[in-house]
Scaffold this active site. Structure first.
Site, mmCIF file in Angstrom:
data_model
loop_
_atom_site.group_PDB
_atom_site.id
_atom_site.type_symbol
_atom_site.label_atom_id
_atom_site.label_comp_id
_atom_site.label_asym_id
_atom_site.label_seq_id
_atom_site.Cartn_x
_atom_site.Cartn_y
_atom_site.Cartn_z
ATOM 1 N N GLY A 131 10.494 61.164 58.341
ATOM 2 C CA GLY A 131 11.413 62.129 58.942
ATOM 3 C C GLY A 131 10.769 62.944 60.035
ATOM 4 C CB ALA A 132 7.789 62.342 61.960
ATOM 5 C CG ASN A 133 13.838 61.892 63.867
ATOM 6 O OD1 ASN A 133 13.919 62.909 63.173
ATOM 7 N ND2 ASN A 133 14.662 60.871 63.736
ATOM 8 C CE1 TYR A 293 17.125 69.692 50.542
ATOM 9 C CE2 TYR A 293 17.088 71.886 49.558
ATOM 10 C CZ TYR A 293 16.568 70.958 50.436
ATOM 11 O OH TYR A 293 15.472 71.278 51.201
#
Length: 414
Positions: A131-133, A293
């Protein structure tokens, strides 16, 4: 100054601003002194505070120290190809006052990821960030890339991942950074990512399980599981399972699992204290996005703790972290109510660089070498919820996770 911004510093006045005509300098041994150009004299004490200081740590990655023909210390920034007489470490000075010890922790909630890595060289280290974008995942990846690490952005959306790579390369064209497809909502994609990574024949020193989804409407993945549970927990669990042999061969290695303080507001056991699968992957009628979550974040802490118990004898440690409160990022985008809430809270939240600090601290701090099974908030260890500390629940969740993967992939689960 671009060089100072790269080093994690701002070209702004500090809280102990110097009077007009004064300049702050350092000796080659790191001691700070003050030059009064009006009276042409120097002194060790700050002209306003009276304190003596020294710079902390090594020079930032890519910097070198030299001495000119007059004996004055100068600094070369090889990355930005410039020379300056201003020590880039001056933003990180510490008081030289050994008679007054302090118990203040080294970092806190205002610390940035770049400040934590100041002076560190990660050349030869390989870091994977899911999830590094965008958001803290991007800042985590960028911070390591700007300090010499080979960073792999593991992302579902390759268009946005490629943009993220370009943004890092704009800051430093020599950064060793790439993007590889990873869709945590699809177990086959996790498998393909692991195969692609292993084909590179590189070690793995840091694995940051950062990707998460939040406030989604109820849906099932193609694997037949509730999406929040699979993306936030099971996909990462499977990823670590597939890469654990590489992690062990690369030891000492670290796994960082990004959790949240929201793990405290739920439980995944039934009234008899047994793990309840219906709470992890609920039906549409039993689904509430916030609760899903919270439960996935509890799974994160339980998983991290159990992973550390299993792999620490082989040189792989794991810690869970809370990045920060209500940070403004794309994680909220699934419902307008959350978008409004995050927008209103934005003035009181951390920046993305500050949000990435605890992750980077746990991934890089020398004092944490060999240590794990802990939960960190604001770069400081704190106790997770009693439910998150249950070894029995952690073992049961581990076994359930293995079974869920086996049921869906069979003998090809790896």
């Amino acid at each position: 100054m671009a060089a100072l911004r790269y080093a994690g510093l701002d070209d702004t006045d500090s809280e102990d601003e110097l009077p007009p005509g004064w300049e702050e300098r350092t000796t080659k041994d790191g001691w700070v002194y003050y030059a009064n150009h009006t009276e042409e004299k120097t002194q060790w004490e700050h002209p306003k505070t009276g304190k003596r200081k020294r710079v902390a740590g090594d020079l930032p990655y890519g910097w070198e120290q030299g001495t000119d023909e007059n004996g004055q210390v100068f600094f070369v920034d090889h990355i930005n190809k410039r020379t300056t007489y201003l020590d880039p470490r001056l933003a990180f000075t510490v008081d030289d006052n050994p008679t007054k010890p302090t118990t203040r922790q080294r970092y806190d909630g205002s610390t940035t990821a770049l400040e934590i890595l100041q002076g560190r060289d990660f050349t030869g280290k390989v870091v994977v960030v899911t999830g590094a974008n965008s958001g803290i995942g991007f800042e985590t990846a960028k911070s390591f890339a700007l300090h010499g690490a080979h960073v792999i952005l593991a992302c579902r959306n390759m268009a946005r991942a490629s943009e993220a790579v370009s943004r890092i390369l704009e800051e430093w064209h020599k950064a060793k950074v790439e993007a590889v497809t990873l869709d945590l909502a699809l177990l086959r994609s996790v498998q393909h990512f692991a195969e692609a990574f292993k084909a590179k024949n590189v070690p793995l020193h840091v694995l940051v399980c950062n990707a998460a989804t939040f406030a989604l409407p109820w849906s099932l993945t193609k694997d037949g599981l509730e999406t929040t549970f699979q993306v936030n927990h099971l996909g990462h669990f499977y990823l670590v399972q597939l890469l654990q042999d590489v992690l062990c061969r690369s030891a000492p290695a670290r796994v960082i699992v990004v959790s949240s303080e929201s793990h405290r507001f739920t439980d995944i056991n039934d009234s008899l204290g047994k793990l309840d699968f219906s709470r992890l992957s609920p039906t549409k009628n039993d689904y509430w996005a916030m609760l899903a979550y919270n439960r996935s974040k509890l799974c994160n802490v339980l998983f991290s703790n159990e992973l550390h118990r299993r792999l620490s004898p082989r040189g792989v440690t794991s810690n869970a972290v809370h990045p920060g409160n209500m940070m403004y990022s794309n994680i909220h985008r699934s419902w307008w109510v959350y978008t409004l809430l995050f927008t209103l809270a934005r003035p009181f939240t951390k920046s993305m660089q500050q949000g990435a600090a605890t992750t980077v601290y746990c991934a890089a701090a020398p004092e944490l070498e060999g240590l794990g099974g802990m939960y960190f908030n604001n770069c400081c260890r704190c106790m997770p919820s009693p439910e998150a500390q249950s070894e029995e629940t952690a073992r049961t969740l581990w076994a359930l996770s293995e079974r869920l993967i086996q049921e869906r992939l069979g003998s090809q689960s790896g």
